[in-house]
Design a protein around this motif. Structure first.
Motif, PDB file in Angstrom:
ATOM      1  N   PRO A   1       0.795  -1.235   0.000  1.00 16.50           N
ATOM      2  CA  PRO A   1       0.000   0.000   0.000  1.00 16.50           C
ATOM      3  C   PRO A   1       0.827   1.285   0.000  1.00 16.50           C
ATOM      4  CG  PRO A   1      -0.890  -1.565   1.569  1.00 16.50           C
ATOM      5  CD  PRO A   1       0.378  -2.162   1.053  1.00 16.50           C
ATOM      6  N   GLN A   2       1.936   1.301   0.725  1.00 11.66           N
ATOM      7  CA  GLN A   2       2.763   2.513   0.793  1.00 11.66           C
ATOM      8  C   GLN A   2       3.373   2.837  -0.566  1.00 11.66           C
ATOM      9  OE1 GLN A   2       3.099   4.811   2.945  1.00 11.66           O
ATOM     10  NE2 GLN A   2       4.823   5.902   2.000  1.00 11.66           N
ATOM     11  N   LEU A   3       3.939   1.792  -1.213  1.00  7.89           N
ATOM     12  CA  LEU A   3       4.574   1.999  -2.516  1.00  7.89           C
ATOM     13  C   LEU A   3       3.526   2.334  -3.578  1.00  7.89           C
ATOM     14  CD1 LEU A   3       7.457   2.022  -3.461  1.00  7.89           C
ATOM     15  CD2 LEU A   3       7.229  -0.354  -4.197  1.00  7.89           C
ATOM     16  N   GLU A   4       2.390   1.693  -3.488  1.00  4.50           N
ATOM     17  CA  GLU A   4       1.316   1.971  -4.442  1.00  4.50           C
ATOM     18  C   GLU A   4       0.913   3.449  -4.345  1.00  4.50           C
ATOM     19  OE1 GLU A   4      -1.847  -0.744  -5.029  1.00  4.50           O
ATOM     20  OE2 GLU A   4      -2.261   0.504  -6.776  1.00  4.50           O
ATOM     21  N   LYS A   5       0.821   3.957  -3.120  1.00  8.49           N
ATOM     22  CA  LYS A   5       0.449   5.365  -2.929  1.00  8.49           C
ATOM     23  C   LYS A   5       1.524   6.284  -3.516  1.00  8.49           C
ATOM     24  CE  LYS A   5      -0.878   8.784   0.467  1.00  8.49           C
ATOM     25  NZ  LYS A   5      -1.004   9.190   1.843  1.00  8.49           N
ATOM     26  N   GLU A   6       2.783   5.956  -3.232  1.00  8.90           N
ATOM     27  CA  GLU A   6       3.875   6.797  -3.749  1.00  8.90           C
ATOM     28  C   GLU A   6       3.893   6.792  -5.275  1.00  8.90           C
ATOM     29  OE1 GLU A   6       7.705   6.202  -1.999  1.00  8.90           O
ATOM     30  OE2 GLU A   6       6.986   6.679   0.021  1.00  8.90           O
TER      31      GLU A   6
END
Ligand SMILES: [Zn+2]
Length: 277
Positions: free
Chosen positions: A138-143
């Motif tokens: 989720p963190q990388l997807e958001k970035e």
């Protein structure tokens, strides 16, 4: 006793005076710091936000829901400038060449010496591919999503597709309404900011694509987007130094500016619908 009270009163009023002066200086200092940092952060915010906002108005319902899951309460307009915010964080230094590309006059992208460190075309294609795989945490997807919003904005600013001669107009020094500036900055922000619209007002003004335009713009490739920027380049470099040249320049290029913002927003929506729709 009376003397003592008077002295005390004098002391109090002097003390108050000192506090007041100190408060005034602190206040002035805070205002100065604020105005410097706001000015420093103002470059390019409006254009990116307009593109994010226009995109959000062309998303399919299912795309909207998925993006909301990723961004929470943040909007595409809000996250559109995250990639500029992280420029000060050395962790992300390798992304710096991703904001632009270079295609000399008369050439096509695939004929150029493409930067091995990547560029805006590489960045967009890479992120779209990664997001489509659907395997990111989720963190990388958001970035990656925040980066995509920004980069699709950047590639629609004609001087982010440089001719290789003057760092995308950064070395073309001009005086813009009495302040020293350069052509890149004029296109990044000064022309748009000078209109004094909010990003939602400007979105309302711009966001009227015809259906055929929408379909045609969304079917162009990322390389096409860059090549289309080059069509404006000759005109962009026709600037003067005579008194008031800025008025004429703004008047001449405002339609191009609006068109590029609209294309950017519509294409961002198209890509997001492709990934999440
Ligand atoms: Zn950028």
């Amino acid at each position: 006793m009376i003397l003592l009270v008077e002295n005390h009163l004098n002391f109090s009023s002097n003390f108050e005076k000192k506090i007041t002066m100190k408060q005034i200086f602190t206040f002035i200092l805070i205002i100065l710091c604020l105005s410097v940092s706001i000015e420093g952060r103002a470059w390019g915010l409006l254009g990116h936000r307009v593109i994010g906002e226009i995109a959000s108005l062309h998303l399919h319902e299912s795309t909207k829901n998925k993006i909301q899951n990723i961004l929470g309460h943040q909007t595409l307009a809000e996250v559109s400038t995250w990639m500029d915010d992280i420029k000060s964080d050395s962790k992300y230094d390798s992304l710096k060449p991703w904001h632009y590309t270079t295609i000399p006059d008369g050439m096509k992208y695939n004929e150029t010496n493409v930067n091995p460190k990547g560029d805006v075309i590489y960045g967009i294609n890479f992120i779209v591919e990664e997001l489509k795989k659907g395997e990111l945490n989720p963190q990388l997807e958001k970035e990656y999503l925040m980066m995509l919003v920004h980069l699709i904005g950047d590639i629609h600013q004609p001087l982010h597709v440089g001719n290789g001669e003057d760092r995308g107009g950064n070395q073309a020094k001009v005086t813009w309404f009495g302040e020293s500036s350069n052509l890149h900055r004029v296109w990044d922000s000064e022309m748009i900011d000078g209109k004094l619209y909010s990003y939602t007002e400007l979105t309302k003004i711009i966001n009227h694509p015809m259906h055929e335009e929408l379909v045609s713009w969304q079917s162009d490739s990322v390389e096409d987007w860059a090549h289309q920027c080059m069509e404006f380049r000759n005109g962009i470099y026709e600037y003067g130094d005579d008194y008031g040249w800025e008025y004429k320049y703004q008047y001449t290029h405002w339609d191009t500016m609006k068109l590029q913002l609209l294309k950017g927003g519509v294409r961002l929506a198209g890509i997001l619908n492709e990934i999440y729709g």
